[in-house]
Design a protein around this motif. Structure first.
Motif, PDB file in Angstrom:
ATOM      1  N   VAL B  81       0.836  -1.203   0.000  1.00 53.75           N
ATOM      2  CA  VAL B  81       0.000   0.000   0.000  1.00 53.75           C
ATOM      3  C   VAL B  81       0.875   1.258   0.000  1.00 53.75           C
ATOM      4  CG1 VAL B  81      -1.687   1.298   1.312  1.00 53.75           C
ATOM      5  CG2 VAL B  81      -1.869  -1.165   1.174  1.00 53.75           C
ATOM      6  N   VAL B  82       1.853   1.257   0.923  1.00 57.42           N
ATOM      7  CA  VAL B  82       2.723   2.424   1.060  1.00 57.42           C
ATOM      8  C   VAL B  82       3.463   2.687  -0.248  1.00 57.42           C
ATOM      9  CG1 VAL B  82       4.846   3.189   2.156  1.00 57.42           C
ATOM     10  CG2 VAL B  82       3.032   2.240   3.555  1.00 57.42           C
ATOM     11  N   GLU B  83       3.999   1.607  -0.835  1.00 51.01           N
ATOM     12  CA  GLU B  83       4.830   1.812  -2.001  1.00 51.01           C
ATOM     13  C   GLU B  83       4.033   2.106  -3.261  1.00 51.01           C
ATOM     14  OE1 GLU B  83       7.576   1.902   0.544  1.00 51.01           O
ATOM     15  OE2 GLU B  83       7.739   2.537  -1.523  1.00 51.01           O
ATOM     16  N   ALA B  84       2.786   1.589  -3.307  1.00 50.21           N
ATOM     17  CA  ALA B  84       1.926   1.948  -4.444  1.00 50.21           C
ATOM     18  C   ALA B  84       1.751   3.463  -4.481  1.00 50.21           C
ATOM     19  CB  ALA B  84       0.583   1.251  -4.324  1.00 50.21           C
ATOM     20  N   THR B  85       1.544   4.044  -3.280  1.00 52.45           N
ATOM     21  CA  THR B  85       1.395   5.491  -3.187  1.00 52.45           C
ATOM     22  C   THR B  85       2.644   6.194  -3.706  1.00 52.45           C
ATOM     23  OG1 THR B  85       0.344   4.968  -1.103  1.00 52.45           O
ATOM     24  CG2 THR B  85       0.701   7.291  -1.584  1.00 52.45           C
ATOM     25  N   VAL B  86       3.800   5.736  -3.194  1.00 50.09           N
ATOM     26  CA  VAL B  86       5.040   6.427  -3.541  1.00 50.09           C
ATOM     27  C   VAL B  86       5.321   6.303  -5.036  1.00 50.09           C
ATOM     28  CG1 VAL B  86       7.529   6.412  -3.202  1.00 50.09           C
ATOM     29  CG2 VAL B  86       6.014   6.229  -1.246  1.00 50.09           C
ATOM     30  N   VAL B  87       5.149   5.091  -5.584  1.00 49.75           N
ATOM     31  CA  VAL B  87       5.441   4.894  -7.006  1.00 49.75           C
ATOM     32  C   VAL B  87       4.477   5.727  -7.856  1.00 49.75           C
ATOM     33  CG1 VAL B  87       5.380   3.195  -8.866  1.00 49.75           C
ATOM     34  CG2 VAL B  87       6.579   2.674  -6.753  1.00 49.75           C
ATOM     35  N   ALA B  88       3.199   5.751  -7.462  1.00 46.72           N
ATOM     36  CA  ALA B  88       2.237   6.553  -8.218  1.00 46.72           C
ATOM     37  C   ALA B  88       2.648   8.021  -8.207  1.00 46.72           C
ATOM     38  CB  ALA B  88       0.845   6.386  -7.618  1.00 46.72           C
ATOM     39  N   LEU B  89       3.060   8.497  -7.034  1.00 46.47           N
ATOM     40  CA  LEU B  89       3.471   9.900  -6.906  1.00 46.47           C
ATOM     41  C   LEU B  89       4.694  10.189  -7.778  1.00 46.47           C
ATOM     42  CD1 LEU B  89       3.182  12.615  -5.447  1.00 46.47           C
ATOM     43  CD2 LEU B  89       4.562  11.698  -3.608  1.00 46.47           C
ATOM     44  N   LEU B  90       5.667   9.274  -7.730  1.00 48.96           N
ATOM     45  CA  LEU B  90       6.884   9.493  -8.514  1.00 48.96           C
ATOM     46  C   LEU B  90       6.581   9.459 -10.012  1.00 48.96           C
ATOM     47  CD1 LEU B  90       9.514   7.438  -6.475  1.00 48.96           C
ATOM     48  CD2 LEU B  90       9.206   9.896  -6.535  1.00 48.96           C
ATOM     49  N   LEU B  91       5.675   8.553 -10.425  1.00 50.65           N
ATOM     50  CA  LEU B  91       5.317   8.507 -11.844  1.00 50.65           C
ATOM     51  C   LEU B  91       4.606   9.794 -12.255  1.00 50.65           C
ATOM     52  CD1 LEU B  91       4.203   4.801 -12.335  1.00 50.65           C
ATOM     53  CD2 LEU B  91       6.207   5.915 -13.287  1.00 50.65           C
ATOM     54  N   ALA B  92       3.766  10.321 -11.355  1.00 48.80           N
ATOM     55  CA  ALA B  92       3.094  11.587 -11.667  1.00 48.80           C
ATOM     56  C   ALA B  92       4.118  12.703 -11.837  1.00 48.80           C
ATOM     57  CB  ALA B  92       2.109  11.930 -10.554  1.00 48.80           C
ATOM     58  N   LEU B  93       5.138  12.711 -10.961  1.00 49.05           N
ATOM     59  CA  LEU B  93       6.202  13.718 -11.080  1.00 49.05           C
ATOM     60  C   LEU B  93       6.933  13.548 -12.412  1.00 49.05           C
ATOM     61  CD1 LEU B  93       7.748  13.634  -7.487  1.00 49.05           C
ATOM     62  CD2 LEU B  93       6.422  15.477  -8.464  1.00 49.05           C
ATOM     63  N   ALA B  94       7.183  12.287 -12.799  1.00 48.65           N
ATOM     64  CA  ALA B  94       7.891  12.036 -14.057  1.00 48.65           C
ATOM     65  C   ALA B  94       7.069  12.538 -15.241  1.00 48.65           C
ATOM     66  CB  ALA B  94       8.190  10.546 -14.194  1.00 48.65           C
ATOM     67  N   LEU B  95       5.757  12.280 -15.204  1.00 52.40           N
ATOM     68  CA  LEU B  95       4.884  12.767 -16.279  1.00 52.40           C
ATOM     69  C   LEU B  95       4.945  14.286 -16.386  1.00 52.40           C
ATOM     70  CD1 LEU B  95       1.517  10.802 -16.138  1.00 52.40           C
ATOM     71  CD2 LEU B  95       3.180  10.926 -17.985  1.00 52.40           C
ATOM     72  N   GLN B  96       4.850  14.925 -15.226  1.00 53.14           N
ATOM     73  CA  GLN B  96       4.875  16.390 -15.202  1.00 53.14           C
ATOM     74  C   GLN B  96       6.220  16.903 -15.725  1.00 53.14           C
ATOM     75  OE1 GLN B  96       2.245  18.072 -14.514  1.00 53.14           O
ATOM     76  NE2 GLN B  96       3.142  20.107 -14.633  1.00 53.14           N
ATOM     77  N   LEU B  97       7.279  16.190 -15.372  1.00 53.43           N
ATOM     78  CA  LEU B  97       8.605  16.564 -15.872  1.00 53.43           C
ATOM     79  C   LEU B  97       8.628  16.488 -17.393  1.00 53.43           C
ATOM     80  CD1 LEU B  97      11.643  17.118 -15.203  1.00 53.43           C
ATOM     81  CD2 LEU B  97      11.986  14.665 -15.385  1.00 53.43           C
ATOM     82  N   HIS B  98       8.031  15.425 -17.926  1.00 56.39           N
ATOM     83  CA  HIS B  98       8.009  15.261 -19.374  1.00 56.39           C
ATOM     84  C   HIS B  98       7.237  16.393 -20.038  1.00 56.39           C
ATOM     85  CE1 HIS B  98       6.745  13.444 -23.277  1.00 56.39           C
ATOM     86  NE2 HIS B  98       8.024  13.172 -23.277  1.00 56.39           N
ATOM     87  N   LYS B  99       6.142  16.807 -19.420  1.00 55.25           N
ATOM     88  CA  LYS B  99       5.341  17.902 -19.969  1.00 55.25           C
ATOM     89  C   LYS B  99       6.142  19.195 -20.037  1.00 55.25           C
ATOM     90  CE  LYS B  99       0.572  16.939 -18.708  1.00 55.25           C
ATOM     91  NZ  LYS B  99      -0.295  17.098 -17.540  1.00 55.25           N
TER      92      LYS B  99
END
Lengths: 606, 114
Positions: B81-99
């Motif tokens: 549960v904890v890591e799903a949150t963290v990975v989702a957050l990091l992927l969101a940051l990566a997407l935003q970085l790409h934008k």
């Protein structure tokens, strides 16, 4: 059993949940008011817990799962004065950051406050828990809020990169901690720290060493100890200023707190015969961290990044304090965290003020532009002196505690590390003061200009007129508090008493597992630090001032033969701070391996 | 209990680290972090494994029946549960970085050097 104990976690998290659910309907002012009130309430509850814990550590078993016959199955909060004090301090800094951000972030939604409250709840839980897995969960909750807060300025690519670097290195650290916890559970069948400590007793073998290295390294990633510190400067350079206050002021220090707690409750038994090996490792790592951080700090022109590297340096000093493994040094660490957190928070707040006023935190761009901000300049100057541990500040009490402890085990040389760190970090901050608030030096100084310039995104609407009181007051208040604590008689003694409680492993175990009444012996009367210690600290402050003025003067040697090797080293150091997360994780891996090998070899040789 | 699961856990940890260190793409890098994380699942589960044990459901079994340790399973669930949150957050940051930066390659981002 205390009913208050869970509240410092429950209240902020509940309010955060409600705020995020009602995100659309709650206006900005209401959400600010709620966040500030919640933080004050949390701080007051932690304060009450601190008062109770001074008599006896407060134990709370969730769901009433109290231990039977000395075996703990439930999850507990174990609140001793140091843990409760950390929670109070956390609430105070969150409050300062929230007040400061009243005029900040014109586009802020309620989500900023949701994240801040989540961060607060997680840090309080982290400081209060007595369960090792619980510690990991709060560590991750704290990290997740911190990653999101760090990347709050979503419009800027640097911000995303900094948050990713921060997130990835810290998550690797968290897995190290979890692996270590798994190994300890496999050995002892327990997750309660007191229970683990008792079951392990004094047995030391490969598995315990591995678990210790994993857990220590994992928490050292959060604490930004060399070679795990690389994420810190990136995160601080991009995070909003009120968030930097919390990162540098308390989050990083909680990493040290966790190692201290875990060491004194669990690992002191197994390593009792090998204290000198642990000391050798920690004193070396602490000294390297302090010097690397200080040198990097002096070479920055981006003020937030400069302050971030100063934090790395001071964490090195805290690691030395931990590595002494003595109660006066432990008390020194607690006081130093307090003093450093207060002045560093004030420095970041002033950096935020400069960003608000001039839309820049670049030392050279700001040359002479803040000459008319007299009061702010005074606060910045005073905080810089506090950074050099000038007598009168709480940092001085901390420093003298750590050095007294080190002298007690015959390691008086650590004084030199304190002098170097204080001189360079305070010197760098004073140089910024001289250039920005006094207009000294040149605006196009070649030496400083070689440092990396990062464009800082605006965090507020342009403010051409004056400084809002809500931004100035927290900074001034924090510095005054650092002085007040430094001048209050009896602070050192009270903290020493708390440190003795924290180090009392058998007492902790008896209190948690048998609910025994343990004896809290007040520390003996402290002789006031006079003479040598005072002279050294004033000397460090004077050296920092001299260094700052020299670096602003035309006489600063940049091309001299003697300076060239120094310049080369600095260049090399800069080169390894590459901003590349792969490099950071490579250093992290190397660090874990090196810790393990060094510790194993030292223990094997004895 | 054999040595094998621990070797798998160690392998996953190291290969995850290797992936992170050499990655040229932030999305790939975050997934390497997830691989690294799966080593903790294997480690926790193998710590709780008992040879011949049943699932830890105690309705209708005789007292004394060996069962695997439910505590580590609970830890692992929390971990997920904890890591799903963290990975989702990091992927969101990566997407935003790409934008914003139009790249996901850490080598091409130079803003935070030195």
């Amino acid at each position: 059993m205390s009913t208050l104990a869970p509240l410092p976690v429950v209240i902020p998290l509940s309010v955060a949940a409600i705020l995020s659910a009602l995100n659309k309907f709650v206006g900005r002012r209401l959400s600010e008011a709620l966040a500030i009130l919640t933080t004050i309430a949390t701080g007051l509850i932690c304060g009450e817990l601190l008062l109770q814990a001074r008599v006896q550590p407060v134990i709370h078993w969730f769901g009433g799962w109290t231990p039977r016959a000395g075996v703990a199955l439930g999850i507990s909060f174990v609140i001793d004065p140091i843990g409760a004090g950390a929670a109070v301090f956390t609430s105070l800094l969150v409050l300062a950051a929230l007040i400061f951000s009243l005029h900040y972030f014109d586009t802020v939604g309620t989500l900023f406050h949701v994240l801040m409250l989540g961060f607060l709840g997680a840090m309080c839980g982290f400081a209060l828990t007595g369960d090792l897995f619980n510690l990991f969960v709060f560590f991750e909750l704290m990290s997740a809020s911190a990653f999101a807060l760090c990347g709050y300025k979503v419009e800027e690519p640097e911000s995303m990169q900094g948050a990713l670097n921060f997130g990835i290195t810290n998550t690797v650290g968290a897995f190290l901690v979890l692996s270590g916890i798994g190994l300890l559970y496999g050995r002892t069948g327990a997750l309660n720290m007191a229970q683990i400590g008792r079951t392990l007793g004094g047995n030391l073998d490969g598995l315990v060493i591995t678990a210790f290295v994993f857990i220590m390294a994992g928490f050292f990633v959060k604490a930004a100890v060399f070679p795990f510190h690389f994420w810190l400067a990136d995160a601080h350079a991009v995070a909003p200023t009120p968030v930097c206050v919390l990162f540098s002021g308390i989050m990083v220090e909680l990493g040290i707190y966790a190692v201290l707690r875990v060491y004194w409750v669990i690992f002191d038994g197994p390593f009792a015969a090998h204290r000198w090996d642990v000391r050798a490792l920690l004193l070396a790592v602490g000294s390297i961290t302090a010097v690397v951080g200080a040198v990097m700090c002096f070479g920055q022109r981006h003020i937030k990044r400069l302050l971030a590297f100063s934090t790395v340096s001071h964490v090195g000093l805290l690691t030395i304090g931990f590595g002494v493994l003595k109660e006066d040094a432990l008390a020194g660490v607690a006081l130093y965290v307090l003093g450093h957190g207060l002045v560093k928070a004030a420095l970041f707040l002033v950096a935020g003020l400069l960003l608000h006023r001039f839309s820049s935190v670049d030392e050279l761009e700001l040359h002479g532009r803040a000459c008319r901000m007299h009061a702010t300049g005074v606060v910045f100057f005073a905080a810089a002196l506090g950074l050099a541990s000038m007598p009168g500040f709480a940092t001085f009490l901390g420093e003298s505690g750590i050095i007294d402890g080190a002298k007690g085990i015959g390691q008086g040389w650590v004084r030199a590390v304190f002098v170097i760190s204080g001189m360079l970090t305070a010197g760098a901050v004073l140089r910024v003061w001289g250039r920005v608030f006094r207009g000294m030096g040149k605006a196009d100084d070649a030496e400083t200009a070689s440092a990396k310039k990062i464009d800082e995104g605006r965090e507020t609407k342009a403010a051409s007129h004056g400084i809002p009181a809500a931004m100035f007051a927290p900074a001034a208040g924090l510095v005054l508090l650092a002085i007040a604590i430094g001048l209050t008689p009896g602070v050192k003694r009270a903290v020493r008493t708390a440190a003795i409680v924290m180090q009392d492993r058998t007492g902790y175990q008896a209190r948690v597992l048998e609910h025994a009444w343990i004896s809290v012996t007040p520390a003996e009367e402290e002789h006031t630090p006079i003479g040598k210690g005072l002279a050294w600290s004033f000397g460090t402050t004077a050296a920092a001032l001299a260094l700052a003025f020299l670096s602003l003067s035309p006489y600063w040697p940049t091309k001299h033969v003697l300076v060239r090797p120094v310049a080369k080293t600095v260049h090399l150091l800069r080169a390894i701070h590459s901003g590349h997360v792969g490099d950071y994780v490579a250093f992290l891996t190397f660090g874990v391996a090196a810790f393990g090998v060094v510790l194993a070899v030292l223990i094997h040789l004895r | 209990m054999s040595f094998f699961p621990y070797a798998v856990a160690a392998w996953l940890f190291v290969i995850g680290l290797y992936g992170i260190v050499t990655s040229r793409n932030f999305v790939h890098l975050v997934i390497c972090l997830a691989v690294l994380q799966s080593s903790t699942y294997v480690l926790l589960l193998s710590i709780g494994y008992r040879v011949g044990g049943t699932a830890p459901v105690f309705a209708g079994v005789r007292v004394g029946t060996p069962a695997v340790d439910p505590v580590v399973q609970a830890l692992m669930l929390t971990d997920i549960v904890v890591e799903a949150t963290v990975v989702a957050l990091l992927l969101a940051l990566a997407l935003q970085l790409h934008k914003r930066a139009n790249t996901l390659d850490p080598d091409k981002l130079k803003a935070l050097e030195g």
